[in-house]
Design a protein around this motif. Structure first.
Motif, PDB file in Angstrom:
ATOM      1  N   UNK A   1      33.818  53.697  44.300  1.00  0.00           N
ATOM      2  CA  UNK A   1      33.590  52.543  43.418  1.00  0.00           C
ATOM      3  C   UNK A   1      32.428  51.708  43.934  1.00  0.00           C
ATOM      4  N   UNK A   2      32.389  51.465  45.248  1.00  0.00           N
ATOM      5  CA  UNK A   2      31.298  50.674  45.837  1.00  0.00           C
ATOM      6  C   UNK A   2      29.959  51.384  45.698  1.00  0.00           C
ATOM      7  N   UNK A   3      29.977  52.709  45.720  1.00  0.00           N
ATOM      8  CA  UNK A   3      28.741  53.473  45.533  1.00  0.00           C
ATOM      9  C   UNK A   3      28.200  53.269  44.124  1.00  0.00           C
ATOM     10  N   UNK A   4      29.104  53.198  43.161  1.00  0.00           N
ATOM     11  CA  UNK A   4      28.691  53.015  41.762  1.00  0.00           C
ATOM     12  C   UNK A   4      28.200  51.588  41.538  1.00  0.00           C
ATOM     13  N   UNK A   5      28.991  50.616  41.986  1.00  0.00           N
ATOM     14  CA  UNK A   5      28.609  49.201  41.861  1.00  0.00           C
ATOM     15  C   UNK A   5      29.478  48.389  42.815  1.00  0.00           C
ATOM     16  N   UNK A   6      28.886  47.405  43.523  1.00  0.00           N
ATOM     17  CA  UNK A   6      29.664  46.647  44.507  1.00  0.00           C
ATOM     18  C   UNK A   6      30.851  45.881  43.923  1.00  0.00           C
ATOM     19  N   UNK A   7      30.817  45.540  42.641  1.00  0.00           N
ATOM     20  CA  UNK A   7      31.908  44.791  42.021  1.00  0.00           C
ATOM     21  C   UNK A   7      32.977  45.686  41.391  1.00  0.00           C
TER      22      UNK A   7
ATOM     23  N   UNK B   1      43.408  48.958  31.490  1.00  0.00           N
ATOM     24  CA  UNK B   1      42.305  49.775  30.965  1.00  0.00           C
ATOM     25  C   UNK B   1      41.311  48.894  30.221  1.00  0.00           C
ATOM     26  N   UNK B   2      41.813  47.971  29.436  1.00  0.00           N
ATOM     27  CA  UNK B   2      40.951  47.071  28.680  1.00  0.00           C
ATOM     28  C   UNK B   2      40.032  46.269  29.607  1.00  0.00           C
ATOM     29  N   UNK B   3      40.605  45.724  30.684  1.00  0.00           N
ATOM     30  CA  UNK B   3      39.789  44.959  31.653  1.00  0.00           C
ATOM     31  C   UNK B   3      38.722  45.845  32.293  1.00  0.00           C
ATOM     32  N   UNK B   4      39.110  47.062  32.664  1.00  0.00           N
ATOM     33  CA  UNK B   4      38.158  47.960  33.331  1.00  0.00           C
ATOM     34  C   UNK B   4      37.036  48.380  32.381  1.00  0.00           C
ATOM     35  N   UNK B   5      37.389  48.694  31.141  1.00  0.00           N
ATOM     36  CA  UNK B   5      36.378  49.098  30.161  1.00  0.00           C
ATOM     37  C   UNK B   5      35.429  47.939  29.884  1.00  0.00           C
ATOM     38  N   UNK B   6      35.971  46.724  29.782  1.00  0.00           N
ATOM     39  CA  UNK B   6      35.123  45.552  29.557  1.00  0.00           C
ATOM     40  C   UNK B   6      34.128  45.400  30.711  1.00  0.00           C
ATOM     41  N   UNK B   7      34.602  45.533  31.953  1.00  0.00           N
ATOM     42  CA  UNK B   7      33.710  45.412  33.098  1.00  0.00           C
ATOM     43  C   UNK B   7      32.671  46.537  33.110  1.00  0.00           C
TER      44      UNK B   7
ATOM     45  N   UNK C   1      31.465  48.113  30.645  1.00  0.00           N
ATOM     46  CA  UNK C   1      30.497  47.826  29.579  1.00  0.00           C
ATOM     47  C   UNK C   1      29.514  46.743  30.028  1.00  0.00           C
ATOM     48  N   UNK C   2      30.050  45.673  30.630  1.00  0.00           N
ATOM     49  CA  UNK C   2      29.194  44.584  31.123  1.00  0.00           C
ATOM     50  C   UNK C   2      28.226  45.062  32.204  1.00  0.00           C
ATOM     51  N   UNK C   3      28.638  46.041  32.998  1.00  0.00           N
ATOM     52  CA  UNK C   3      27.782  46.578  34.067  1.00  0.00           C
ATOM     53  C   UNK C   3      26.780  47.607  33.543  1.00  0.00           C
TER      54      UNK C   3
END
Length: 155
Positions: free
Chosen positions: A43-49, A83-89, A91-93
């Motif tokens: 996950x950190x490799x993909x994006x730190x958040x 899942x909704x929270x993860x998909x939203x994040x 998308x934002x990223x």
């Protein structure tokens, strides 16, 4: 009299089997902990958040194993709000796009962006390099045996 030794043997075998079962459970716990660390690193490799669940969601989308929220819920055995929270994040990223399903205009399909595919590929390569290095020291027969036993356990 002949029954007593058989009972003791059975009790010893039962105790040995119980010990073996506990050892497998303990080792599976260690393996799962290592897998969770791997997801966190990926996950950190993909994006730190990005959280480990977010990585799992993204990896499922990139692989094409799950491209709707319902498929993700079933594949990852989690709830709709997570899942909704993860998909939203995601998308934002800029890692996932949501498009209307051409077969069902009410549904949405999740598509990984090129950036997501690139980063998940890099994260997988690092993880698979570590795991593959360990597994390549085993014989093909041992690997087949482990894979078969894991498959049986997962059923």
């Amino acid at each position: 009299m002949s029954d007593a030794p058989a009972s003791n043997d059975g009790a010893l075998e039962g105790a040995a089997l119980d010990d073996a079962v506990h050892r497998v459970e303990r080792e599976l716990g260690r393996l799962f902990a290592r897998i969770r660390v791997g997801w966190r690193e990926a996950a950190a490799t993909v994006h730190p958040d990005l959280q480990p669940l977010g990585y799992q969601v993204l990896a499922s989308i990139v692989s094409g194993h799950a491209t709707t929220a319902g498929e993700l819920i079933e594949r990852l055995q989690t709830d709709k709000s997570a899942i909704s929270r993860q998909v939203r994040q995601l998308t934002e990223l800029g890692l996932v796009d949501s498009i209307r399903d051409p077969d069902d205009r009410r549904a949405r399909r999740l598509i990984a962006t090129d950036l997501a595919t690139e980063r998940v590929t890099a994260a997988r390569a690092a993880y698979e390099g570590r795991l593959g290095g360990k597994l390549r020291s085993w014989s093909a027969d041992d690997l087949d045996r482990v894979a078969g036993l894991l498959d049986e356990l997962a059923r």
